[in-house]
Design an enzyme around this catalytic site. Sequence first.
Site, PDB file in Angstrom:
ATOM      1  N   GLY A 167      14.136  11.915  77.778  1.00 47.02           N
ATOM      2  CA  GLY A 167      14.760  10.645  77.454  1.00 47.02           C
ATOM      3  C   GLY A 167      15.881  10.760  76.445  1.00 47.02           C
ATOM      4  CB  CYS A 168      18.086   8.134  75.093  1.00 44.60           C
ATOM      5  SG  CYS A 168      16.896   6.887  74.636  1.00 44.60           S
ATOM      6  N   GLY A 169      18.230  10.396  72.956  1.00 39.13           N
ATOM      7  CA  GLY A 169      18.013  10.865  71.589  1.00 39.13           C
ATOM      8  C   GLY A 169      17.217  12.148  71.595  1.00 39.13           C
TER       9      GLY A 169
END
Length: 254
Positions: A86-88
């Site tokens: 996912g993001c980050g």
Amino acid sequence: MNKKGCPEEYPITLIVNDFEVAVFQLTKHDLEDWVYGYLFSEGLIEKATDIEAVRINDESGIIDVTLSSEFDTELMFSKKKHYTAGCGRGVTFFSMTDVKTFNKVEAGKTYQLSYLLKMRSEFAKNSVLYLETGGMHGACIVTEAGEITVREDIGRHNAVDKVIGHCVRNELDPTTLLLLTTGRVSYEMLSKAAKFGFAVIGSRTAATKQAIQLAKYLNIEVVGYLRGKMAIQYTSFGRVHNDLEERVLGVNLS
């Protein structure tokens, strides 16, 4: 048309006892909480006093941490890295096998499912960065008195680390707290919650099969898709009572 600001993320280098751990993509809010939460989640500290100093340099993007006791950081961080989904982008040094050695949760406060939905709504109202940008993840703890503490970040796992860091710094009892998150509950998210000892986790979205299997093994209650008056109860250990009847689905992965 309503205009929103853009979510922000920065490369942050974490150094522990002069050893560079990794570069993380983070939102520059509550970074000290993130430090305590991440180091706790990775097993480098057990309590706040295990950290002697935290030096945050916003300009250089460096966080320099000194632990209060000797710790073989090179041995710890020579283990295989597992990059979070996912993001980050994040990284954990715990494998699924490692997480299975965590203590099983044997206690925990009980809740009505309608209460989880109510607090999920309060969580959303208090997610300031999300309301400003529309592009942030958040994590939230709810105390026995119904008080909430929200932490936000571009990465869902970072937001959970931040809220765990808040708990570690304030010596909060995990079995008296409800953990809520906006992000998908994957195995590394479940491992962070398990390491701290949360008994109940609620999410706005789904949990992965691996996370559910791990939650069953560690006796952790997981409820997903907390939206409106509906939810999915992934695991059940008697801590979340379904007072919504047919509006709640159950998942059987056995």
